[in-house]
Enzyme design. Structure first.
Site, mmCIF file in Angstrom:
data_model
loop_
_atom_site.group_PDB
_atom_site.id
_atom_site.type_symbol
_atom_site.label_atom_id
_atom_site.label_comp_id
_atom_site.label_asym_id
_atom_site.label_seq_id
_atom_site.Cartn_x
_atom_site.Cartn_y
_atom_site.Cartn_z
ATOM 1 N N LYS A 1 0.855 -1.190 0.000
ATOM 2 C CA LYS A 1 0.000 0.000 0.000
ATOM 3 C C LYS A 1 0.883 1.228 0.000
ATOM 4 O O LYS A 1 1.804 1.355 0.822
ATOM 5 C CB LYS A 1 -0.881 0.018 1.248
ATOM 6 C CG LYS A 1 -2.272 -0.528 1.025
ATOM 7 C CD LYS A 1 -3.118 -0.306 2.256
ATOM 8 C CE LYS A 1 -4.586 -0.479 1.968
ATOM 9 N NZ LYS A 1 -5.393 -0.317 3.190
HETATM 10 O O1 G3P Z 1 -8.266 -0.205 4.586
HETATM 11 C C1 G3P Z 1 -8.506 1.132 4.608
HETATM 12 C C2 G3P Z 1 -9.928 1.563 4.840
HETATM 13 O O2 G3P Z 1 -10.819 0.580 4.483
HETATM 14 C C3 G3P Z 1 -10.185 2.258 6.123
HETATM 15 O O3 G3P Z 1 -11.524 2.313 6.482
HETATM 16 O O4 G3P Z 1 -13.334 2.748 8.118
HETATM 17 O O5 G3P Z 1 -10.970 3.434 8.668
HETATM 18 O O6 G3P Z 1 -12.279 4.655 6.950
HETATM 19 P P1 G3P Z 1 -12.053 3.350 7.618
#
Ligand code: G3P
Length: 221
Positions: free
Chosen positions: A88
């Site tokens: 990533k």
């Molecule tokens: O993997 C990254 C992403 O899915 C993060 O999600 O819920 O922390 O915005 P969130």
């Protein structure tokens, strides 16, 4: 844009959840980030190596650093842990330089923290394997996360980019529905949302009624 089946990734570093959904054949890959690794309470390398043994598909691990060199250094190390590791890379100009450098070494990349169509265009031009627009975080600030997915899918189709659109920051089943309707390649779903995908109150009512009628029929009633 390639024609492929929609894939589900699990957005977690929780090995028990990955095993559960993998046993149903639903886990085409896994995405992690430093927050999810921290939540697992385990060392990153140890947990990533375990995930990579359970899941044969791509497992994203976040490169940290402000310069391309720092991100690439992390990426090279992660890629040595397992052959299905995807690095990533944050959506910055240095990140784009890192994508080029990692691609040249045959290491797959997932450009993360993408919030606009032009960022996604740059990621594709740089040769990213995946682009991760964060739809939930856009919704959180009164923007339309799924509209962004539509724009990116449209742009990638216009120019036949090979980069796959990976819908991230998924918060509820409608994000998954719209991702599928829009033609995104991948949706990375947290386990708590995944659990909701199979549920419907009418299914529960139906199961209960059939069980009740079956029991009554056995008694000849
Ligand atoms: O993997 C990254 C992403 O899915 C993060 O999600 O819920 O922390 O915005 P969130």
């Amino acid at each position: 844009m390639q024609v492929i089946l929609m894939k589900f990734f699990l957005d977690t570093a929780d090995v028990a959840q990955i095993k559960l959904y993998a046993s149903m054949g639903f886990v085409d890959g896994v995405t992690t980030n430093p927050t999810l690794i921290r939540k697992s309470g385990r060392k990153q390398r140890e947990v990533v190596e375990e995930i990579c043994k359970i899941v044969k598909g791509p497992v994203s691990v976040e490169g940290i650093g402000n310069s391309a060199e720092e991100i690439v250094k992390d990426g090279i190390e992660y890629a040595s842990w397992a052959k299905n590791v995807v690095v990533k890379v944050p959506m910055t100009l240095e990140g784009m330089r890192a994508v080029k450098m990692l691609s040249a070494k045959g290491i797959k990349t997932n450009v993360t923290l993408v919030f606009s169509p032009v960022q996604a265009l740059l990621a594709a031009k740089a040769g990213a394997t995946y682009v991760s627009p964060f739809v939930g975080r856009l919704d959180d600030v009164s923007e339309d996360g799924m509209a962004l997915i539509g724009q990116i899918v449209h742009i990638y189709k216009n120019y036949n980019f090979a980069t796959e659109v990976l819908v991230a920051s998924v918060r509820h089943p409608m994000h998954v529905v719209i991702a599928a309707l829009t033609g995104a390649h991948v949706c990375t779903v947290p386990p708590e949302v995944f659990g909701k995908l199979a549920s419907h109150p009418l299914t529960d009512i139906g199961i209960e009624k059939f069980a009740e009628d079956w029991a009554a029929s056995l008694k000849g009633k």
